[in-house]
Design a protein around this motif. Sequence first.
Motif, mmCIF file in Angstrom:
data_model
loop_
_atom_site.group_PDB
_atom_site.id
_atom_site.type_symbol
_atom_site.label_atom_id
_atom_site.label_comp_id
_atom_site.label_asym_id
_atom_site.label_seq_id
_atom_site.Cartn_x
_atom_site.Cartn_y
_atom_site.Cartn_z
ATOM 1 N N GLY A 57 -11.686 48.462 56.093
ATOM 2 C CA GLY A 57 -10.341 48.710 56.939
ATOM 3 C C GLY A 57 -10.680 48.126 58.311
ATOM 4 O O GLY A 57 -11.399 46.910 58.563
ATOM 5 N N LYS A 58 -10.326 48.904 59.310
ATOM 6 C CA LYS A 58 -10.730 48.298 60.720
ATOM 7 C C LYS A 58 -10.709 49.367 61.916
ATOM 8 O O LYS A 58 -10.392 50.596 61.637
ATOM 9 N N LEU A 59 -11.474 48.920 63.062
ATOM 10 C CA LEU A 59 -11.339 49.972 63.961
ATOM 11 C C LEU A 59 -10.424 49.892 64.782
ATOM 12 O O LEU A 59 -9.926 48.789 65.268
ATOM 13 N N ILE A 60 -9.939 51.020 65.406
ATOM 14 C CA ILE A 60 -8.702 51.102 66.382
ATOM 15 C C ILE A 60 -9.313 51.901 67.373
ATOM 16 O O ILE A 60 -9.446 53.187 67.357
ATOM 17 N N GLY A 61 -9.887 51.487 68.462
ATOM 18 C CA GLY A 61 -10.551 52.290 69.487
ATOM 19 C C GLY A 61 -11.877 52.420 68.926
ATOM 20 O O GLY A 61 -12.552 51.740 68.493
ATOM 21 N N ASP A 62 -11.961 53.856 68.757
ATOM 22 C CA ASP A 62 -13.304 54.412 68.226
ATOM 23 C C ASP A 62 -12.967 54.890 66.782
ATOM 24 O O ASP A 62 -14.031 55.729 66.221
ATOM 25 N N GLU A 63 -11.950 54.713 66.193
ATOM 26 C CA GLU A 63 -11.393 55.356 65.078
ATOM 27 C C GLU A 63 -11.331 54.234 63.839
ATOM 28 O O GLU A 63 -11.116 53.213 64.101
ATOM 29 N N VAL A 64 -11.387 54.613 62.799
ATOM 30 C CA VAL A 64 -11.786 53.647 61.610
ATOM 31 C C VAL A 64 -10.299 54.107 60.714
ATOM 32 O O VAL A 64 -10.223 55.050 60.596
ATOM 33 N N GLN A 65 -9.770 53.181 60.451
ATOM 34 C CA GLN A 65 -8.381 53.084 59.839
ATOM 35 C C GLN A 65 -8.789 52.396 58.334
ATOM 36 O O GLN A 65 -9.125 51.286 58.380
ATOM 37 N N CYS A 66 -8.582 53.369 57.269
ATOM 38 C CA CYS A 66 -8.601 52.951 55.979
ATOM 39 C C CYS A 66 -7.518 51.857 55.657
ATOM 40 O O CYS A 66 -6.483 51.995 56.015
ATOM 41 N N GLY A 67 -8.091 50.693 55.024
ATOM 42 C CA GLY A 67 -7.450 49.489 54.829
ATOM 43 C C GLY A 67 -6.427 49.679 53.700
ATOM 44 O O GLY A 67 -5.768 48.914 53.508
ATOM 45 N N TYR A 68 -6.303 50.847 53.105
ATOM 46 C CA TYR A 68 -5.537 51.017 51.795
ATOM 47 C C TYR A 68 -4.293 51.843 52.299
ATOM 48 O O TYR A 68 -2.933 51.399 52.157
ATOM 49 N N HIS A 69 -4.446 53.037 52.940
ATOM 50 C CA HIS A 69 -3.271 53.629 53.152
ATOM 51 C C HIS A 69 -2.906 54.218 54.699
ATOM 52 O O HIS A 69 -2.057 54.796 55.199
ATOM 53 N N GLY A 70 -4.098 53.550 55.420
ATOM 54 C CA GLY A 70 -3.716 53.637 56.947
ATOM 55 C C GLY A 70 -4.374 55.247 57.632
ATOM 56 O O GLY A 70 -4.215 55.498 58.863
ATOM 57 N N PHE A 71 -5.011 56.040 56.545
ATOM 58 C CA PHE A 71 -5.547 57.373 57.585
ATOM 59 C C PHE A 71 -6.587 56.973 58.403
ATOM 60 O O PHE A 71 -7.325 56.027 58.051
ATOM 61 N N ARG A 72 -6.587 57.590 59.684
ATOM 62 C CA ARG A 72 -7.486 57.316 60.662
ATOM 63 C C ARG A 72 -8.803 58.373 60.726
ATOM 64 O O ARG A 72 -8.472 59.588 60.519
ATOM 65 N N PHE A 73 -10.122 57.938 60.975
ATOM 66 C CA PHE A 73 -10.953 59.015 61.004
ATOM 67 C C PHE A 73 -11.776 58.853 62.218
ATOM 68 O O PHE A 73 -11.969 57.423 62.670
ATOM 69 N N GLY A 74 -12.082 60.017 62.917
ATOM 70 C CA GLY A 74 -12.596 59.913 64.234
ATOM 71 C C GLY A 74 -14.371 59.717 64.160
ATOM 72 O O GLY A 74 -14.777 60.037 62.774
ATOM 73 N N THR A 75 -14.940 59.793 65.273
ATOM 74 C CA THR A 75 -16.344 59.656 65.109
ATOM 75 C C THR A 75 -16.959 61.006 64.497
ATOM 76 O O THR A 75 -18.381 60.964 63.999
ATOM 77 N N SER A 76 -16.282 62.111 64.455
ATOM 78 C CA SER A 76 -16.820 63.308 63.931
ATOM 79 C C SER A 76 -16.664 63.295 62.224
ATOM 80 O O SER A 76 -17.096 64.337 61.571
ATOM 81 N N GLY A 77 -15.892 62.266 61.800
ATOM 82 C CA GLY A 77 -15.726 62.212 60.287
ATOM 83 C C GLY A 77 -14.280 62.977 59.894
ATOM 84 O O GLY A 77 -13.844 62.880 58.782
ATOM 85 N N ALA A 78 -13.695 63.650 60.801
ATOM 86 C CA ALA A 78 -12.238 64.139 60.486
ATOM 87 C C ALA A 78 -11.261 63.214 60.572
ATOM 88 O O ALA A 78 -11.046 62.292 61.737
ATOM 89 N N CYS A 79 -10.139 63.510 59.522
ATOM 90 C CA CYS A 79 -9.038 62.553 59.729
ATOM 91 C C CYS A 79 -8.347 62.873 61.059
ATOM 92 O O CYS A 79 -7.842 64.082 61.305
#
Length: 365
Positions: A57-79
């Motif tokens: 996927g890719k980083l958007i700020g400090d959040e990781v966006q899944c490259g498949y459906h776009g769910f984003r996860f923060g540094t805590s691991g939570a969506c």
Amino acid sequence: MFLENCWYVAAWSGEIGRALLERQICGESILLYRTAAGDPVALGNICPHRFAPLSVGKLIGDEVQCGYHGFRFGTSGACVRSPLADGVIPAKMRVKRYAVVERYDMIWLWLGNADLADESVIPDFACNSDPAFRRIEGLMEVAANYELISDNLLDLTHAEFVHEGVLDSEALTKSKLETMQSGTTVWSNRWAHDGVAPPAWAAAFDDYADNVDHWAYMRWDPPGNLLLDVGVTPVGKTRGEGVWLYGCDLLTPKDATTTWYFWSFARNYKVDDPAVDAMWRAAIEIAFVGQDKPILEQQQRMMGERTLDEMGPVMASADVAATRARRIMKKLIAEQSAMPQPGSEAPLDLLERKAATRLPVEPVV
């Protein structure tokens, strides 16, 4: 199979940046990156939606966006964001967060319960980031179990045969082995008096042709973090009159039969001479990649998926330190199996390791 509540080296500091890096550790796919502020982050790499790797996927700020459906996860691991129209985030839409610490120019990862992570039990590798030392470093993937590599490093008598022409020393093979243990730390120390210097060490000592005193002191901490204090000096002289360095050998299992082997050498002599860097890199390429790696991988091939105990090795006197290290690992893993659930008291292995005395690595010469 693996010790979980302990620190593994996940990467050299220089490997981790704003790009997403996947590294498999103990069979787990782990995502590594840095926040915009430079802090290291380690998350489970499998998106819980459709199991795509977050690392693609890719980083958007400090959040990781899944490259498949776009769910984003923060540094805590939570969506933290759903791309869907209703914006609903299921409660289970999260990935594991691993405790990470950056120390000694290494990224240390606590594989188990992040709430139990204790930075005080990280072994001392201060030499690796000491500005008075010149360091070279590398990483290789070895198709062998990490404990086989620990065995190799805790018994340096193999150098005479495996490292012929580079690090071989008959005097080291015949030297007296001193094995010590404090808490869960094991030392395997050899002092070879009045012998021929190994070829690489003679070259490092300006082609010194006379006999030397040669020492190789190895410290092991679980699960596979080793520090080598090694050098040569003229017979009867002090350490400071010779040449010496520290070698960091950090073994992180990729899986049951493959290991990430992080290595570095830190020296305090000729620190501004790139030719010495080149000399040691060439020696390491021969010794590690060309000699150690093949024999370890062939050893693993012969063993297959059988453990050392299942193979029933015939032990020799030089195996004392390696045997102690394996016994410690068995004890810690057994304690892990009986570990209280999260929220209970800390397991005994952590308390025992924290109380272990950290003896200096300065050799008695």
